[in-house]
Design a protein around this motif. Structure first.
Motif, short mmCIF file in Angstrom:
data_model
loop_
_atom_site.label_atom_id
_atom_site.label_comp_id
_atom_site.label_asym_id
_atom_site.label_seq_id
_atom_site.Cartn_x
_atom_site.Cartn_y
_atom_site.Cartn_z
N ASP A 133 0.85 -1.19 0.00
CA ASP A 133 0.00 0.00 0.00
C ASP A 133 0.89 1.24 0.00
OD1 ASP A 133 -1.77 2.07 0.45
OD2 ASP A 133 -2.97 0.98 1.93
N LEU A 134 1.09 1.83 -1.16
CA LEU A 134 1.98 2.98 -1.29
C LEU A 134 1.39 4.25 -0.71
CD1 LEU A 134 3.35 2.36 -4.89
CD2 LEU A 134 4.53 1.96 -2.72
N ASP A 135 0.08 4.28 -0.51
CA ASP A 135 -0.57 5.45 0.07
C ASP A 135 -0.58 5.41 1.59
OD1 ASP A 135 -1.21 6.55 -2.46
OD2 ASP A 135 -2.96 5.22 -2.61
N ASP A 136 -0.17 4.28 2.15
CA ASP A 136 -0.15 4.14 3.61
C ASP A 136 0.97 3.18 3.99
OD1 ASP A 136 -0.86 4.34 6.29
OD2 ASP A 136 -2.48 2.86 6.15
N LEU A 137 2.21 3.57 3.72
CA LEU A 137 3.35 2.69 3.93
C LEU A 137 3.50 2.28 5.39
CD1 LEU A 137 5.97 4.33 1.55
CD2 LEU A 137 4.98 2.04 1.33
N ASP A 138 3.05 3.11 6.30
CA ASP A 138 3.15 2.80 7.73
C ASP A 138 1.88 2.17 8.30
OD1 ASP A 138 5.71 3.74 7.68
OD2 ASP A 138 5.21 5.72 8.46
N LEU A 139 0.91 1.90 7.43
CA LEU A 139 -0.34 1.22 7.83
C LEU A 139 -1.00 1.90 9.02
CD1 LEU A 139 0.80 -2.51 7.47
CD2 LEU A 139 -0.35 -1.08 5.77
N LYS A 140 -1.14 3.22 8.92
CA LYS A 140 -1.73 3.99 10.01
C LYS A 140 -3.23 4.23 9.83
CE LYS A 140 2.24 6.50 11.86
NZ LYS A 140 2.76 7.81 12.28
N LYS A 141 -3.73 4.04 8.62
CA LYS A 141 -5.15 4.30 8.39
C LYS A 141 -6.00 3.30 9.17
CE LYS A 141 -4.53 6.24 3.76
NZ LYS A 141 -4.83 6.07 2.30
N PRO A 142 -7.14 3.74 9.70
CA PRO A 142 -8.00 2.83 10.49
C PRO A 142 -8.35 1.57 9.70
CG PRO A 142 -8.77 5.10 10.68
CD PRO A 142 -7.69 5.11 9.63
N GLY A 143 -8.18 0.42 10.34
CA GLY A 143 -8.53 -0.85 9.74
C GLY A 143 -7.52 -1.38 8.74
N ASN A 144 -6.38 -0.67 8.58
CA ASN A 144 -5.41 -1.07 7.56
C ASN A 144 -4.30 -1.96 8.11
OD1 ASN A 144 -4.91 -1.00 4.84
ND2 ASN A 144 -3.64 0.84 4.89
N PHE A 145 -4.28 -2.14 9.44
CA PHE A 145 -3.19 -2.92 10.03
C PHE A 145 -3.67 -4.32 10.41
CE2 PHE A 145 -0.77 -4.58 13.60
CZ PHE A 145 0.54 -4.40 13.16
N SER A 146 -2.93 -5.31 9.96
CA SER A 146 -3.09 -6.70 10.40
C SER A 146 -1.75 -7.37 10.29
CB SER A 146 -4.12 -7.44 9.55
OG SER A 146 -3.62 -7.67 8.23
N GLY A 147 -1.59 -8.51 10.94
CA GLY A 147 -0.31 -9.20 10.90
C GLY A 147 0.11 -9.56 9.50
N ILE A 148 -0.82 -10.08 8.71
CA ILE A 148 -0.50 -10.50 7.34
C ILE A 148 -0.16 -9.29 6.49
CG2 ILE A 148 -1.44 -11.54 5.25
CD1 ILE A 148 -3.04 -13.43 7.06
N GLN A 149 -0.98 -8.24 6.57
CA GLN A 149 -0.72 -7.04 5.78
C GLN A 149 0.61 -6.40 6.17
OE1 GLN A 149 -1.96 -5.82 3.16
NE2 GLN A 149 -1.01 -3.79 3.07
N ALA A 150 0.92 -6.44 7.47
CA ALA A 150 2.18 -5.85 7.93
C ALA A 150 3.38 -6.57 7.32
CB ALA A 150 2.26 -5.90 9.46
N GLN A 151 3.36 -7.89 7.33
CA GLN A 151 4.50 -8.62 6.78
C GLN A 151 4.61 -8.45 5.27
OE1 GLN A 151 6.19 -8.79 9.45
NE2 GLN A 151 6.91 -10.89 9.20
N THR A 152 3.47 -8.43 4.57
CA THR A 152 3.53 -8.22 3.13
C THR A 152 3.93 -6.79 2.78
OG1 THR A 152 1.14 -7.75 3.04
CG2 THR A 152 1.83 -10.03 2.65
N GLN A 153 3.88 -5.90 3.75
CA GLN A 153 4.32 -4.51 3.57
C GLN A 153 5.82 -4.39 3.87
OE1 GLN A 153 2.05 -2.33 2.46
NE2 GLN A 153 2.37 -0.30 3.28
#
Length: 331
Positions: free
Chosen positions: A170-190
């Motif tokens: 997710d290039l628009d939210d590289l730090d996964l700060k947007k609400p609902g955008n953080f999960s373990g799987i998404q974090a590792q794939t980021q």
């Protein structure tokens, strides 16, 4: 694939001449870092090793250092306490090392954990696992590059997920700060492609240094539970179900250490180091020369060409600019 027999034969050739004489292990107090330090010291080479870890690990690290000295009295192992999830602390640790050394041969980065719990931020406002697995690692590299540049065969290894890059970053939210955008799987794939893109950029700008992004495969380090509430349902599930499965299919501690020692020393990657007579490793840009090597659990290079090409084209510049913005106050 590089067989375990070949790896042990290569590691048996490590001596005072070709060993990394000054090595920095960030995360070397447990898990893969600890296994690799043990393997390096057991070569009986004259090495100086810096172990960087949290204050809470100091007591058992002191015991570990005594054990290492028993294995190899010629090895000098130096403990540096630092909470490297904090970038200010990372900078401080780097300044300590720079004040003591004129060169660094090996920088080995393993600090981090699988972020399966809820999002937790450091006092600096960065998600903890992302700071450990990405920002802190890149800050260590950038600070220590001048010392790496003074070594004969310098090498940087980041252990996370080399070759497993996906283009779903997710290039628009590289730090996964947007609400609902953080999960373990998404974090590792980021965090995995962020590592590879920045490492490749730094490698291209520093062709005298070999860079490796390593995927270790299954190794039961205990980090899969770190960051979870101890008595949560997920923590119990991982302890009762997932960790036994990981153990069943994992490399042993010793084999993991030997495989990563091979990555630290073999001329299979970049053509410098312990002599290697097998096929040369291919870097992330599919060339048999220095650069970034994406190395899998069997110590084979996996350029992951399709994903890396797309990431290089669409994401690398944005990741680099964002990283520079975050790290600038600590450089």
């Amino acid at each position: 694939m590089v067989s375990y027999k070949e790896i042990k034969a290569s590691n048996a050739l490590i001596n005072d001449t070709n060993a990394p004489r000054v090595a920095v292990f960030v995360g070397g107090t447990s898990g893969i870092g600890k296994f690799t330090v043990t393997a390096l010291v057991a070569t009986d080479a004259s090495v100086r090793v810096y172990l960087v870890g949290r204050k809470s690990s100091e007591e058992h690290t002191r015991i570990f250092i005594q054990e290492l000295h028993t294995i190899n009295p010629k090895a000098e192992v130096i403990w540096i306490e630092g909470e490297v999830a904090l970038l200010a602390e990372t900078k401080r640790v780097c300044e300590v090392i720079k004040s003591k050394e004129s060169h660094v041969d090996l920088l080995f980065l393993t600090a981090g954990y699988a972020p399966f719990g809820t999002r937790k931020e450091t006092a600096e406002g960065i998600e903890v696992a992302q700071s450990l697995e990405y920002y802190s690692r890149m800050l260590f590299i950038l600070h220590l590059l001048p010392l790496l540049g003074e070594a004969e065969a310098p090498r940087v290894i980041s252990v996370l997920g080399g070759g497993l890059e996906r283009t779903t970053i997710d290039l628009d939210d590289l730090d996964l700060k947007k609400p609902g955008n953080f999960s373990g799987i998404q974090a590792q794939t980021q965090y995995i492609p962020m590592n590879s893109m920045t490492l490749e950029k730094i490698a291209n700008d520093n062709t005298n240094v070999t860079f490796i992004h390593s995927w270790p495969g299954s190794v039961n380090t205990g980090n899969v539970r770190r960051g979870l509430e101890p008595n949560s349902i997920l923590a119990w599930f991982i302890w009762l179900i997932l960790e036994p499965l990981i153990t069943l299919f994992s490399f042993s501690d010793e084999e993991s250490g030997q495989r990563h020692l091979f990555q630290c020393t073999s001329a299979a990657f970049g053509g410098r180091g312990v002599p290697w007579h097998g096929p040369p490793g291919i870097n992330s840009q599919e060339q048999p020369e220095n650069g970034l090597f994406l190395v899998n659990r069997k110590c084979s290079c996996t350029p992951n060409a399709k994903a890396m090409h797309l990431l290089r084209e669409k994401a690398q510049g944005k990741i680099w600019d964002h990283t520079q913005e975050v790290l600038r106050p600590y450089l």
